[in-house]
Design an enzyme around this catalytic site. Sequence first.
Site, mmCIF file in Angstrom:
data_model
loop_
_atom_site.group_PDB
_atom_site.id
_atom_site.type_symbol
_atom_site.label_atom_id
_atom_site.label_comp_id
_atom_site.label_asym_id
_atom_site.label_seq_id
_atom_site.Cartn_x
_atom_site.Cartn_y
_atom_site.Cartn_z
ATOM 1 N N SER A 132 0.823 -1.211 0.000
ATOM 2 C CA SER A 132 0.000 0.000 0.000
ATOM 3 C C SER A 132 0.859 1.265 0.000
ATOM 4 O O SER A 132 0.458 2.297 -0.536
ATOM 5 C CB SER A 132 -0.923 0.007 1.226
ATOM 6 O OG SER A 132 -1.791 -1.108 1.197
ATOM 7 N N PHE A 156 3.860 -10.347 -6.677
ATOM 8 C CA PHE A 156 2.404 -10.336 -6.839
ATOM 9 C C PHE A 156 2.006 -9.656 -8.159
ATOM 10 O O PHE A 156 0.987 -8.961 -8.213
ATOM 11 C CB PHE A 156 1.709 -9.609 -5.679
ATOM 12 C CG PHE A 156 1.819 -10.301 -4.346
ATOM 13 C CD1 PHE A 156 1.946 -11.673 -4.248
ATOM 14 C CD2 PHE A 156 1.766 -9.558 -3.167
ATOM 15 C CE1 PHE A 156 2.026 -12.304 -3.012
ATOM 16 C CE2 PHE A 156 1.851 -10.187 -1.917
ATOM 17 C CZ PHE A 156 1.979 -11.563 -1.858
ATOM 18 N N GLY A 347 -25.437 -25.747 2.798
ATOM 19 C CA GLY A 347 -24.877 -26.752 3.686
ATOM 20 C C GLY A 347 -23.621 -27.354 3.082
ATOM 21 O O GLY A 347 -22.845 -26.681 2.405
ATOM 22 N N GLU A 371 -5.783 -3.852 -5.153
ATOM 23 C CA GLU A 371 -6.294 -2.532 -5.547
ATOM 24 C C GLU A 371 -6.656 -1.673 -4.331
ATOM 25 O O GLU A 371 -7.594 -0.879 -4.362
ATOM 26 C CB GLU A 371 -7.502 -2.668 -6.482
ATOM 27 C CG GLU A 371 -7.189 -3.310 -7.821
ATOM 28 C CD GLU A 371 -6.150 -2.550 -8.623
ATOM 29 O OE1 GLU A 371 -5.962 -1.336 -8.381
ATOM 30 O OE2 GLU A 371 -5.496 -3.177 -9.481
#
Length: 391
Positions: A132, A156, A347, A371
């Site tokens: 960030s 990444f 379930g 993002e």
Amino acid sequence: MDFGLSEEQRAIAKTTRAFVENELYPYEAEVERSGHLRPELISQIREKAIAAGLYAANMPEEVGGAGLDTLTWLLYEKELGRASYALHWTCVARPSNILLAGTDAQKEKYLYPCVRGEKSDCLAMTEPGAGSDLRGMAASAVQDGDDWVLNGTKHFISHADIADFAIVFMASGEEEGMSAPERGRRRKITAFFVDKGTPGFHVRDGYRNVSHRGYTNSILEFDNCRLPKEQVLGEVHKGFEVANDWLGATRLQVAATCLGRAERALSHAIDYAAQRQQFGQQIGKFQGVSFKLADMAMELKAAELMVMEAGWKYDQKTVTDQDMAMAKLKATEMLAFVADEAIQIHGGMGLMDDLPLERIWRDARVERIWEGTSEIQRHIISRAMLRAVGG
């Protein structure tokens, strides 16, 4: 804001959904189980997307794209978002809008081939020590005569393994922190085009990811990678401004694809609640299930209104960072809620890969991280509120 859609918008959404259901859904299980997109499958779907006018639809008409306004583009993204991310992003590519910031020569080399489906791009910002906090990046670009020499690591980096080139952001200098000098010096950033095969540029396999199987991430290594000055995107030391000018709407793109997946999950939950019987009646008649459906529908509706309003304001040039942060935050957290509740309604069957729910549930996790994390979005929102009163 007019809440009604035009005939053209309805037609685009309908065409995109039909393409997703007919051309993408049939290959979801293959991609999920193999974790791989076959090159021939990418080519096959890409050709069909180009023929259908859905390829590079985010781009302006003057460069060969569909020229969609932001609201219509988000409707298109919502429908694509219903399918596996690897399939819709890789095969129905939307080249990065940052390519529009290039020079005429750069557009000829990079933008137009991407729009035609002849090349693909990837965007490299994140580093092991800088996510960030982009101003904290350590990978560097140093000027040497008319050249730049790049060193460092990015990670990444989505689909870098199949991209023809990378748009790379590097620290190219330092400056005093203007708003908070006590935090020390901040990096100046410059953006570069780096072609696959450039000496000193290496693409390594990334990490195994629980979300978006088949949509790969890679590690990029730069070892005295030399580039001519013509490879600079935008102005030297102005990479941060280039990113802010051209990448803001990516938060809305993420939000819109979350709407599509949530809508698909809710549809499965409604159908199952109407069909599954326990204790002599449909489970949808039990308050414990019916209230879940109501809450899921309400959260989805709220998120959709926020995303579409932000898209409409983007076209009116009145959108704020707060608007886009709210839309991204709401849509990504809504998807996590809807996917989880859809599995609860099903379930045990909800966790089986016979249905897309367990995939949607896994895939939803990354949306609150990339993002801009949910925490970053909350920071943007709260700072805007506090600034208004001098905080």
